[in-house]
Enzyme design. Structure first.
Site, PDB file in Angstrom:
ATOM      1  N   ASP A  86      42.143  24.301  34.316  1.00 22.06           N
ATOM      2  CA  ASP A  86      42.498  24.482  32.916  1.00 22.06           C
ATOM      3  C   ASP A  86      41.548  23.648  32.042  1.00 22.06           C
ATOM      4  O   ASP A  86      40.572  23.079  32.554  1.00 22.06           O
ATOM      5  CB  ASP A  86      43.961  24.113  32.666  1.00 22.06           C
TER       6      ASP A  86
ATOM      7  N   ASP B 164      42.126  20.706  29.330  1.00 26.47           N
ATOM      8  CA  ASP B 164      42.995  19.843  28.528  1.00 26.47           C
ATOM      9  C   ASP B 164      42.246  19.168  27.391  1.00 26.47           C
ATOM     10  O   ASP B 164      42.866  18.729  26.424  1.00 26.47           O
ATOM     11  CB  ASP B 164      43.647  18.788  29.426  1.00 26.47           C
TER      12      ASP B 164
ATOM     13  N   ASP C 250      47.272  17.065  36.388  1.00 27.71           N
ATOM     14  CA  ASP C 250      46.876  18.218  37.200  1.00 27.71           C
ATOM     15  C   ASP C 250      46.394  17.806  38.591  1.00 27.71           C
ATOM     16  O   ASP C 250      46.048  18.662  39.404  1.00 27.71           O
ATOM     17  CB  ASP C 250      45.761  18.997  36.496  1.00 27.71           C
TER      18      ASP C 250
ATOM     19  N   GLN D 150      43.467  45.373  30.278  1.00 21.76           N
ATOM     20  CA  GLN D 150      43.990  45.301  31.647  1.00 21.76           C
ATOM     21  C   GLN D 150      42.851  45.207  32.658  1.00 21.76           C
ATOM     22  O   GLN D 150      42.959  44.500  33.665  1.00 21.76           O
ATOM     23  CB  GLN D 150      44.832  46.541  31.946  1.00 21.76           C
ATOM     24  N   ASP D 151      41.763  45.893  32.384  1.00 17.49           N
ATOM     25  CA  ASP D 151      40.639  45.904  33.317  1.00 17.49           C
ATOM     26  C   ASP D 151      39.867  44.591  33.310  1.00 17.49           C
ATOM     27  O   ASP D 151      39.219  44.243  34.299  1.00 17.49           O
ATOM     28  CB  ASP D 151      39.678  47.047  32.964  1.00 17.49           C
ATOM     29  N   GLU D 152      39.924  43.865  32.209  1.00 16.49           N
ATOM     30  CA  GLU D 152      39.122  42.650  32.097  1.00 16.49           C
ATOM     31  C   GLU D 152      39.703  41.484  32.880  1.00 16.49           C
ATOM     32  O   GLU D 152      38.952  40.649  33.395  1.00 16.49           O
ATOM     33  CB  GLU D 152      38.999  42.243  30.625  1.00 16.49           C
TER      34      GLU D 152
ATOM     35  N   ASP E 150      39.365  36.380  35.815  1.00 12.95           N
ATOM     36  CA  ASP E 150      38.458  37.209  35.025  1.00 12.95           C
ATOM     37  C   ASP E 150      37.673  38.130  35.953  1.00 12.95           C
ATOM     38  O   ASP E 150      37.045  37.677  36.909  1.00 12.95           O
ATOM     39  CB  ASP E 150      37.509  36.290  34.246  1.00 12.95           C
TER      40      ASP E 150
ATOM     41  N   ASN F 193      32.477  42.583  32.980  1.00 15.27           N
ATOM     42  CA  ASN F 193      31.571  42.045  31.954  1.00 15.27           C
ATOM     43  C   ASN F 193      31.159  43.067  30.892  1.00 15.27           C
ATOM     44  O   ASN F 193      29.974  43.279  30.640  1.00 15.27           O
ATOM     45  CB  ASN F 193      30.331  41.435  32.610  1.00 15.27           C
TER      46      ASN F 193
ATOM     47  N   HIS G 246      41.188  53.663  39.752  1.00 15.68           N
ATOM     48  CA  HIS G 246      42.102  52.530  39.724  1.00 15.68           C
ATOM     49  C   HIS G 246      43.474  52.893  40.282  1.00 15.68           C
ATOM     50  O   HIS G 246      43.989  53.991  40.017  1.00 15.68           O
ATOM     51  CB  HIS G 246      42.274  52.014  38.300  1.00 15.68           C
TER      52      HIS G 246
ATOM     53  N   ASP H 201      46.287  51.828  39.291  1.00 15.81           N
ATOM     54  CA  ASP H 201      47.320  51.987  38.268  1.00 15.81           C
ATOM     55  C   ASP H 201      47.326  53.389  37.666  1.00 15.81           C
ATOM     56  O   ASP H 201      48.170  53.692  36.813  1.00 15.81           O
ATOM     57  CB  ASP H 201      47.184  50.924  37.169  1.00 15.81           C
TER      58      ASP H 201
ATOM     59  N   CYS I 228      46.480  50.479  30.888  1.00  7.29           N
ATOM     60  CA  CYS I 228      45.066  50.101  30.810  1.00  7.29           C
ATOM     61  C   CYS I 228      44.756  49.329  29.535  1.00  7.29           C
ATOM     62  O   CYS I 228      43.856  48.473  29.521  1.00  7.29           O
ATOM     63  CB  CYS I 228      44.175  51.337  30.865  1.00  7.29           C
TER      64      CYS I 228
END
Length: 670
Positions: free
Chosen positions: A155, A157, A179, A346-348, A366, A370, A468, A470, A640
């Site tokens: 993360d 902080d 953490d 959704q794809d990213e 991620d 791109n 995909h 989905d 999507c």
């Protein structure tokens, strides 16, 4: 006892050495003894326990005597009881005899300094360091397992940081410190001992890039980076304190070639004489397992909905906003500036989380696609207690549509042939034959398999233009034994519904009325032999996946609901003809379903009515959302164009029993 070392004794001069509590010292009484000696006795001072180990079939100890034959058939071990107050305050004396024990020939003297030295971690997984952790060097799964856990500190902080917290060698804040996992080094013994002998904390080169260790200073303000990132050894300096506190930071999730296990060791180096190199007399290690990245299925409660703002999707945004509000979810809208006209949020990225006994935080994964949204997860989602991870292939041309995360889903918890998957199983789209067609890039697949706790299943999705999973499946919550139903797109169900409506005299009802220049009636669809053949092919592809899902998720036909769908074939690949209703947004019991614009019969869309009849008896609320212009025409639908962060599982991943699962999951597409 953690280990054993050998101390060489001599009848010519006294020996000085160290014995660490919890270890056995084997005394080599045979290396240097007076000529003619044939027996011995051994005694220790009150702080030393002496033990003679021998085979009674070969050595007979006389009654009421401590005289032992000197024939290498007996071993002498010593242990100490408490830490020494002074150097050499424990003593052992070996006396050698000849003439069958009647003649005193000499003796060997050993002066021992007893030291307590040990590493401590949270082996019981309750969030606190365990002082009596005898199993700290091993890691086991299950509710009765043991072993410490590390979070990947991914993360951010520190608002001024340019990356995740694990890219620097500093602890920026107390939040950053939380953490990390605690490691305690405890020691007791004469203070002068630790000033003349060395205590080293160390990590092997194979783990040095997977973790960092920070030493808390006496002021409790500064934290010094001491191990990891090419630093393999750290000499602990003693100024009278008996406990040193370290904080361990995870740098990498499990991955190909990295099981997730990392070891940290401590070694005591004894200085015997000036000018002679120090020698190791004690070493101990502790093990941590890196917490995995865990995906969350549709059946977990939603917390936050993400969607992109586009010039043409104002109505879509309004409908998603209303749905999110009704589900009591936060709505985050990615601006046109941030999305750069990329609508497929959704794809990213895929939302998941990571968890240790002392801490949890969500982590966005991620994708390597791109496109316009490529910076959004890093610049807008990464933050305090919100982690970020990604995997990029070396060759950017290896990335295909299969690497978009509409092709990455996870099932709800299932039990398959007696094996429990309490965190569900990851589902990724692939090919039937691995040497042809598209499949998810290797670095992403390796990452998903390496997490271990959601053993992946590979499905066949290369028959689709986009490719995909989905596009033909989703899960919805249900009040049944499994807690969910699997929804599958079904051309067969669509044909069955249209045939029923045709028999009722509605063959002239129009599909996609007002939405497509190629509008079709029910009669047109049913009479089109080419479309029927294409639908038969599509159904066979879905049935292939149906059988995989039944086998690998332990499903029966009663767990599956067929949702009417039609597909068109272009260049031997399929795309949805009307908005694909399984490509829906699931927010608890509230479903955002693509509006199919089916034939209107008695003033109602027959496709919508059919889906309502299938899902509303499950206690689900169906909202049909118009995504035709803004998403369907670009080969995607509601799912999507949205993304959801969900509540994590209550089940703790370390309580899984992986002994019967293996660690690679099942490659179902072969």
């Amino acid at each position: 006892m953690s280990q054993q070392r050998t101390i060489l004794l001599s009848h010519l001069r006294a020996t000085h050495s160290v014995c660490v509590l919890g270890t056995k010292c084997l005394l080599d009484i045979y290396g240097s003894f007076p000529p003619g000696a044939d027996s011995f006795t051994v005694q220790g001072s009150p702080g030393v326990h002496v033990c003679i180990v021998y085979n009674p079939e070969k050595i007979q100890a006389g009654p009421n005597t401590a005289l032992w034959p000197l024939n290498r058939g007996a071993e002498v071990t010593v242990t100490t009881v408490v830490p020494s107050e002074h150097i050499n305050d424990n003593k052992v004396k070996v006396v050698y005899y000849g003439g069958n024990g009647k003649v005193l020939l000499g003796s060997a003297r050993l002066y021992l300094t007893s030291i307590a030295l040990s590493l401590h971690v949270d082996t019981s997984r309750d969030g606190t360091v365990d002082i009596k952790n005898t199993s700290k060097a091993s890691w086991t799964w299950g509710p009765y397992g043991h072993g410490a856990i590390l979070l990947v500190n991914c993360d951010r902080d520190d608002a001024d940081s340019q990356g995740t917290d694990n890219v620097d060698m500093e602890i920026s804040s107390y939040a950053d410190l939380k953490d990390m996992s605690c490691l305690s080094l405890k020691s007791q013994g004469p203070k002068t001992f630790f000033k003349t002998n060395k205590v080293l904390l160390h990590v092997s080169p194979s783990y040095s890039e997977k973790l960092r260790v920070f030493h808390r200073t006496a002021t409790d303000i500064d934290y010094k980076h001491v191990l990891g990132s090419d630093t393999l050894f750290y000499e602990v300096e003693y100024d009278g304190e008996e406990e040193h506190t370290f904080y361990v930071e995870g740098l990498s999730f499990p991955d190909a070639g990295f099981s997730g296990l990392v070891y940290i060791g401590v070694t005591l180096l004894e200085v015997t004489e000036k000018g002679i190199p120090e020698s190791p007399v004690f070493t101990e290690k502790v093990v941590f397992r890196m917490a995995p990245w865990i995906m969350t299925p549709n059946t977990l409660p939603p917390q936050e909905v993400f969607v992109c703002s586009l010039p043409e999707n104002a109505d879509f945004l309004e409908q998603i906003s209303e749905l999110a509000k009704s589900a009591n979810c936060k709505l985050t809208v990615c601006s046109e500036v941030d999305s750069r006209k990329d609508r497929w949020i959704q794809d990213e990225m895929e939302f998941g989380y990571t968890e240790a006994p002392h801490k949890y935080f969500p982590v966005v994964f991620d994708s390597p696609r791109n496109r316009g949204l490529k910076d959004f997860p890093f610049t807008k989602i990464l933050g305090p207690d919100f982690g970020y991870s990604t995997r990029e292939p070396i060759n950017e041309f290896d990335v295909t549509a299969m690497d978009s995360f509409g092709n990455l889903e996870v099932s709800p918890p299932v039990t398959v042939r007696g094996k429990a998957y309490p965190l569900g199983r990851i589902l990724i789209g692939s090919v039937v034959l691995t040497n042809t067609g598209r499949r998810m890039t290797q670095v992403v697949r390796d990452f998903l398999y390496a997490q271990q706790v959601q053993a992946p299943v590979e499905l066949y999705s290369d028959w689709l233009i986009v490719g995909h999973v989905d596009e033909f499946m989703t899960f919805v919550p249900a009040q049944n034994q499994k807690g969910f139903r699997l929804l599958l797109s079904s051309p067969t169900a669509c044909y069955r519904l249209f045939q029923e409506k045709q028999k009722q005299g509605h063959g002239g009802a129009i599909l996609l009325q007002g939405r497509d220049t190629h509008q079709k009636t029910i009669d047109d669809v049913l009479s089109d032999e080419k479309r029927r053949a294409e639908s038969h092919y599509v159904q066979s592809c879905i049935n292939w996946n149906r059988n995989i899902l039944k086998k690998e998720l332990g499903l029966t036909e009663q767990d599956i609901i067929d949702i009417p769908a039609l597909f068109l074939m272009e260049h031997k690949k399929a795309r949805a003809f009307f908005p694909n209703m399984v490509n829906m947004l699931v927010l608890g019991k509230r479903l955002g379903i693509p509006k199919p614009f089916g034939p209107i019969i008695d003033g109602k869309c027959c496709l919508e009515e059919n889906v309502r009849s299938l899902l509303e008896p499950l206690g689900l609320h169906c909202t049909f959302i118009d995504d035709y212009v803004s998403y369907h025409q670009y080969d995607g639908n509601v799912h999507c164009g949205t993304n959801v962060r969900r509540v994590p599982f209550s089940f703790k991943w370390w309580n899984m029993d992986l002994h019967s699962h293996g660690i690679r999951g099942i490659l179902s597409s072969l």
